[in-house]
Design an enzyme around this catalytic site. Structure first.
Site, PDB file in Angstrom:
ATOM      1  N   HIS A  53       0.963  -1.143   0.119  1.00 44.09           N
ATOM      2  CA  HIS A  53      -0.042   0.125   0.124  1.00 44.09           C
ATOM      3  C   HIS A  53       0.931   1.439   0.122  1.00 44.09           C
ATOM      4  O   HIS A  53       2.066   1.080   0.185  1.00 44.09           O
ATOM      5  CB  HIS A  53      -0.962   0.003   1.236  1.00 44.09           C
ATOM      6  CG  HIS A  53      -2.051  -0.832   1.181  1.00 44.09           C
ATOM      7  ND1 HIS A  53      -3.118  -1.201   2.001  1.00 44.09           N
ATOM      8  CD2 HIS A  53      -2.261  -1.946   0.151  1.00 44.09           C
ATOM      9  CE1 HIS A  53      -3.795  -1.728   1.783  1.00 44.09           C
ATOM     10  NE2 HIS A  53      -3.517  -2.472   0.401  1.00 44.09           N
ATOM     11  N   GLU A  55       1.189   3.468   2.056  1.00 45.35           N
ATOM     12  CA  GLU A  55       1.998   3.731   3.139  1.00 45.35           C
ATOM     13  C   GLU A  55       3.354   3.033   3.674  1.00 45.35           C
ATOM     14  O   GLU A  55       4.358   3.391   3.958  1.00 45.35           O
ATOM     15  CB  GLU A  55       1.087   3.843   4.440  1.00 45.35           C
ATOM     16  CG  GLU A  55       0.078   4.905   4.595  1.00 45.35           C
ATOM     17  CD  GLU A  55      -1.164   4.340   3.911  1.00 45.35           C
ATOM     18  OE1 GLU A  55      -2.269   5.004   4.018  1.00 45.35           O
ATOM     19  OE2 GLU A  55      -1.134   3.406   2.949  1.00 45.35           O
ATOM     20  N   SER A  80      -7.550   7.643   4.181  1.00 47.87           N
ATOM     21  CA  SER A  80      -7.509   7.199   5.514  1.00 47.87           C
ATOM     22  C   SER A  80      -6.951   5.548   5.703  1.00 47.87           C
ATOM     23  O   SER A  80      -7.263   4.955   4.648  1.00 47.87           O
ATOM     24  CB  SER A  80      -8.978   7.027   5.977  1.00 47.87           C
ATOM     25  OG  SER A  80      -9.110   6.777   7.348  1.00 47.87           O
ATOM     26  N   CYS A  82      -5.777   1.980   6.227  1.00 50.79           N
ATOM     27  CA  CYS A  82      -6.420   0.654   6.459  1.00 50.79           C
ATOM     28  C   CYS A  82      -5.876   0.021   7.637  1.00 50.79           C
ATOM     29  O   CYS A  82      -4.895   0.539   8.282  1.00 50.79           O
ATOM     30  CB  CYS A  82      -6.247  -0.341   5.210  1.00 50.79           C
ATOM     31  SG  CYS A  82      -4.480  -0.914   5.098  1.00 50.79           S
ATOM     32  N   CYS A  85      -2.069  -0.870   7.234  1.00 55.82           N
ATOM     33  CA  CYS A  85      -1.147   0.356   7.348  1.00 55.82           C
ATOM     34  C   CYS A  85      -1.108   1.029   8.826  1.00 55.82           C
ATOM     35  O   CYS A  85      -0.033   1.574   8.997  1.00 55.82           O
ATOM     36  CB  CYS A  85      -1.543   1.336   6.445  1.00 55.82           C
ATOM     37  SG  CYS A  85      -1.266   0.762   4.453  1.00 55.82           S
TER      38      CYS A  85
END
Length: 155
Positions: A53, A55, A80, A82, A85
């Site tokens: 992802h 992040e 936002s 998950c 992350c």
């Protein structure tokens, strides 16, 4: 020193790179003391990855850092975070998260706050538009990315 909005602009640029590569348009930047330590974007499609992802890509780009650096850093992300992350943010003791938007997807912000992480939501119309366009055009890919069971995704 860069502002939250300026750092979000860098994360948005990363999201646009991911989209141009055929991936999911989410970007992130890890910063400390006004300096970008690592920037990344969702690479699950491009790399055939289960966990890349935005992040985690930004953390990977930053490389190994002392705990003291994470302890004064901020994760800036277009969407936002998950649960996965969020776990990485908590694991490394990142005390602050700046979120571009949480209207398209409400991640684990409450969990971050419960662990003392400051969460700032900028509610960026640009981030919302990018995600709404993507999720409308690619609902199955989006569901896969956030772990939603979809029978049409069976190999």
């Amino acid at each position: 020193m860069e502002t939250d909005a300026e750092m979000l602009d860098l994360a948005i640029a990363e999201a646009r790179v991911g989209l141009a590569e055929g991936g999911i348009p989410i970007g992130a930047v890890l910063e400390a003391d006004g300096e970008v330590l690592g920037a990344g974007h969702n690479r699950r499609v491009q790399d055939g990855s289960a966990i890349r992802h935005a992040e985690t890509d930004a953390l990977e780009a930053a490389g190994r850092l002392p705990a003291s650096v994470y302890a004064r850093s901020t994760m800036v992300t277009t969407l936002s975070p998950c649960p996965m992350c969020t776990g990485a943010i908590l694991l490394y003791g990142i005390p602050r998260v700046v979120v571009g938007e949480n209207r398209t997807f409400q991640g684990s912000e409450d969990l971050l706050r419960a662990h003392g992480v400051e969460v700032v939501v900028l509610d960026s119309d640009e981030c919302v538009g990018m995600m709404r366009d993507f999720t409308a055009a690619h609902p199955m890919l989006w569901n896969e990315d956030i772990g939603v069971v979809d029978d049409d995704l069976k190999p």
